[in-house]
Design a protein around this motif. Structure first.
Motif, short mmCIF file in Angstrom:
data_model
loop_
_atom_site.label_atom_id
_atom_site.label_comp_id
_atom_site.label_asym_id
_atom_site.label_seq_id
_atom_site.Cartn_x
_atom_site.Cartn_y
_atom_site.Cartn_z
N THR A 126 0.81 -1.22 0.00
CA THR A 126 0.00 0.00 0.00
C THR A 126 0.84 1.27 0.00
N ILE A 127 2.06 1.22 0.52
CA ILE A 127 2.86 2.45 0.59
C ILE A 127 3.11 2.98 -0.82
N ASN A 128 3.61 2.10 -1.66
CA ASN A 128 3.91 2.48 -3.04
C ASN A 128 2.65 2.95 -3.77
N HIS A 129 1.59 2.18 -3.70
CA HIS A 129 0.37 2.52 -4.44
C HIS A 129 -0.24 3.83 -3.96
N THR A 130 -0.23 4.03 -2.64
CA THR A 130 -0.87 5.23 -2.12
C THR A 130 -0.04 6.47 -2.42
N LEU A 131 1.29 6.37 -2.25
CA LEU A 131 2.14 7.53 -2.55
C LEU A 131 2.07 7.88 -4.04
N MET A 132 2.01 6.88 -4.90
CA MET A 132 1.91 7.18 -6.34
C MET A 132 0.56 7.82 -6.68
N THR A 133 -0.49 7.35 -6.04
CA THR A 133 -1.81 7.95 -6.28
C THR A 133 -1.81 9.42 -5.87
N ILE A 134 -1.22 9.70 -4.72
CA ILE A 134 -1.18 11.09 -4.24
C ILE A 134 -0.36 11.95 -5.19
N GLU A 135 0.78 11.44 -5.67
CA GLU A 135 1.59 12.22 -6.63
C GLU A 135 0.79 12.51 -7.89
N ALA A 136 0.08 11.50 -8.38
CA ALA A 136 -0.69 11.68 -9.62
C ALA A 136 -1.79 12.72 -9.43
N LEU A 137 -2.42 12.70 -8.27
CA LEU A 137 -3.47 13.69 -8.00
C LEU A 137 -2.88 15.10 -7.92
N ARG A 138 -1.72 15.20 -7.29
CA ARG A 138 -1.08 16.52 -7.14
C ARG A 138 -0.66 17.09 -8.49
N VAL A 139 -0.12 16.22 -9.35
CA VAL A 139 0.31 16.69 -10.68
C VAL A 139 -0.88 17.32 -11.41
N ARG A 140 -2.07 16.76 -11.19
CA ARG A 140 -3.27 17.27 -11.88
C ARG A 140 -4.03 18.28 -11.05
N ARG A 141 -3.41 18.73 -9.97
CA ARG A 141 -3.95 19.81 -9.12
C ARG A 141 -5.31 19.49 -8.52
N ALA A 142 -5.52 18.22 -8.21
CA ALA A 142 -6.74 17.86 -7.47
C ALA A 142 -6.52 18.24 -6.00
N ILE A 143 -7.62 18.57 -5.33
CA ILE A 143 -7.55 18.88 -3.89
C ILE A 143 -7.65 17.55 -3.16
N ILE A 144 -6.74 17.28 -2.23
CA ILE A 144 -6.77 15.99 -1.53
C ILE A 144 -7.28 16.19 -0.11
N ALA A 145 -8.37 15.49 0.22
CA ALA A 145 -8.95 15.61 1.56
C ALA A 145 -8.18 14.77 2.57
N GLY A 146 -7.72 13.60 2.15
CA GLY A 146 -6.99 12.73 3.06
C GLY A 146 -7.07 11.28 2.62
N ILE A 147 -6.54 10.42 3.48
CA ILE A 147 -6.47 8.99 3.18
C ILE A 147 -7.45 8.24 4.09
N ALA A 148 -8.25 7.37 3.50
CA ALA A 148 -9.12 6.48 4.27
C ALA A 148 -8.58 5.06 4.11
N PHE A 149 -8.09 4.51 5.20
CA PHE A 149 -7.56 3.15 5.13
C PHE A 149 -8.70 2.15 5.28
N VAL A 150 -8.53 1.00 4.62
CA VAL A 150 -9.50 -0.09 4.73
C VAL A 150 -8.72 -1.37 5.03
N GLY A 151 -9.13 -2.08 6.06
CA GLY A 151 -8.49 -3.36 6.38
C GLY A 151 -8.07 -3.42 7.84
N ASP A 152 -7.32 -4.48 8.15
CA ASP A 152 -6.83 -4.64 9.52
C ASP A 152 -5.84 -3.51 9.86
N ALA A 153 -5.82 -3.13 11.11
CA ALA A 153 -4.92 -2.06 11.54
C ALA A 153 -3.47 -2.42 11.21
N HIS A 154 -2.72 -1.43 10.71
CA HIS A 154 -1.29 -1.61 10.42
C HIS A 154 -0.61 -0.30 10.81
N GLU A 155 -0.09 -0.29 12.03
CA GLU A 155 0.39 0.96 12.62
C GLU A 155 1.43 1.66 11.74
#
Ligand SMILES: Nc1ncnc2c1ncn2[C@@H]1O[C@H](COP(=O)(O)OP(=O)(O)O)[C@@H](O)[C@H]1O
Ligand SMILES: [Mg+2]
Length: 209
Positions: free
Chosen positions: A138-167
């Motif tokens: 998830t680290i790689n996928h999430t950071l890449m998604t955020i970069e892609a959104l930023r390049v296109r100047r989307a406003i990012i509200a935040g990250i919603a995790f789904v699944g078992d807790a992973h501190e």
């Protein structure tokens, strides 16, 4: 409160369930809420709009702009179905209540020609929630998604995790990206409007909607 766009790191990771939880929470807070899936590709199984209608009863579900039969990326589903997706038809539906818009797949999924979901997100101007798995990869996928959104100047509200807790993953992704962790939805053994509402209220207690 105008609403949110829900995207994610992949397909099948829980965007629709999270969207239903968010729509239900907005409904409880504001007395009304709306959901819109601009392009539904695949009609054989329960559609995303139907799932949200079941899990967030009382919300207004706007009809999809495109209902494509083929379960594939929208650009391919449209081609196979013989439909041309027009950007002009992909405008936010009007209404006063907060709106939750769910993309398909992830941020860089194509709709038509070079038009990608992330281009629509920035045009629509609503803040984007990135739904991310908690587990390995998830680290790689999430950071890449955020970069892609930023390049296109989307406003990012935040990250919603789904699944078992992973501190570690739930801490390192916000730290490296500078994007807030909104909360986490666990995998629920029984999905009902009630179990989803209480899991959302518990998992996203710090998010003022
Ligand atoms: N928090 C959850 N608890 C239990 N089941 C879930 C949860 N999130 C997703 N699922 C299940 O996982 C599958 C994919 O979820 P879905 O929300 O449709 O993903 P996406 O919209 O990202 O394709 C569905 O069968 C859904 O019911
Ligand atoms: Mg979905």
């Amino acid at each position: 409160m105008k609403g949110f766009i829900v995207t994610g790191t992949d397909t099948g990771i829980g965007k629709t369930v999270f969207s239903a939880a968010l729509t239900g929470a907005l409904l409880r807070r504001h007395g009304a809420a709306r959901y819109w899936k601009p392009v539904q590709a695949g009609l054989e199984e329960v559609t995303d709009s139907e799932a949200v209608g079941q899990l967030a009863p009382g919300a207004l579900i706007h009809p999809e702009a495109y209902r494509l039969v083929t379960p594939a990326s929208p650009h391919l589903a449209a081609r196979i179905d013989g439909v041309v997706i027009e950007r002009a038809r992909l405008t936010l539906p009007e209404g006063d209540a907060p709106l939750v818009v769910e993309g398909a797949g992830g941020a860089l999924v194509p709709l038509e020609g070079s038009l990608l979901y992330a281009d629509l997100f920035s045009g629509w101007g609503l803040p984007v929630v990135v739904v991310a798995r908690t587990g390995l990869g998830t680290i790689n996928h999430t950071l890449m998604t955020i970069e892609a959104l930023r390049v296109r100047r989307a406003i990012i509200a935040g990250i919603a995790f789904v699944g078992d807790a992973h501190e570690e993953n739930e801490a390192v992704i916000p730290a490296l990206s500078g994007v807030a962790r909104l909360g986490r939805l666990p995998l629920l053994p029984q999905l009902t409007p009630q179990t989803l509402a209480s899991a959302f209220d518990e998992g996203f207690a710090g998010w003022s909607l």
